[in-house]
Design a protein around this motif. Structure first.
Motif, mmCIF file in Angstrom:
data_model
loop_
_atom_site.group_PDB
_atom_site.id
_atom_site.type_symbol
_atom_site.label_atom_id
_atom_site.label_comp_id
_atom_site.label_asym_id
_atom_site.label_seq_id
_atom_site.Cartn_x
_atom_site.Cartn_y
_atom_site.Cartn_z
ATOM 1 N N GLN A 131 -53.620 -43.522 -13.515
ATOM 2 C CA GLN A 131 -54.704 -42.550 -13.377
ATOM 3 C C GLN A 131 -54.171 -41.132 -13.449
ATOM 4 N N GLN A 178 -59.439 -43.206 -19.125
ATOM 5 C CA GLN A 178 -59.627 -42.932 -17.712
ATOM 6 C C GLN A 178 -61.054 -43.276 -17.274
ATOM 7 N N LYS A 215 -53.776 -46.896 -9.839
ATOM 8 C CA LYS A 215 -53.989 -45.449 -9.728
ATOM 9 C C LYS A 215 -52.669 -44.694 -9.840
#
Length: 96
Positions: A80, A28, A76
């Motif tokens: 994420q 990350q 994302k």
């Protein structure tokens, strides 16, 4: 070494770094920031700045797509994770 050769080597290293980060989507941005002091978004900003230094204009979102290998909104959504309290605390401590 000539500037041309040096530029070619640096470009190859950058492409290799992007490929490495692409292969490590499990890492990350918060982890990168906490451990190395930069993340994929930083690379995108540096890309925009380097283009400007060369008299070129590169949109930040276009730079992000180059770094992430896809639109950031898609990356994302797919990769994420929510930052943990520990990750955020480490990040905040580094900012002081």
């Amino acid at each position: 070494m000539s500037d041309t050769n040096n530029d070619a080597i640096e470009a190859a290293v950058f492409r290799r770094l992007l490929a490495h980060l692409d292969a490590r989507k499990d890492v990350q941005n918060i982890d990168l920031m906490n451990l190395a002091g930069f993340c994929r978004n930083c690379l995108s900003k540096w890309y925009v700045a380097a283009a400007e230094e060369q008299g070129k204009t590169v949109d930040y979102e276009a730079a992000r797509e180059r770094v992430y290998g896809m639109p950031y909104s898609e990356w994302k959504k797919l990769y994420q994770a929510e930052a943990s309290a520990e990750q955020m605390a480490a990040f905040e401590n580094k900012q002081k």
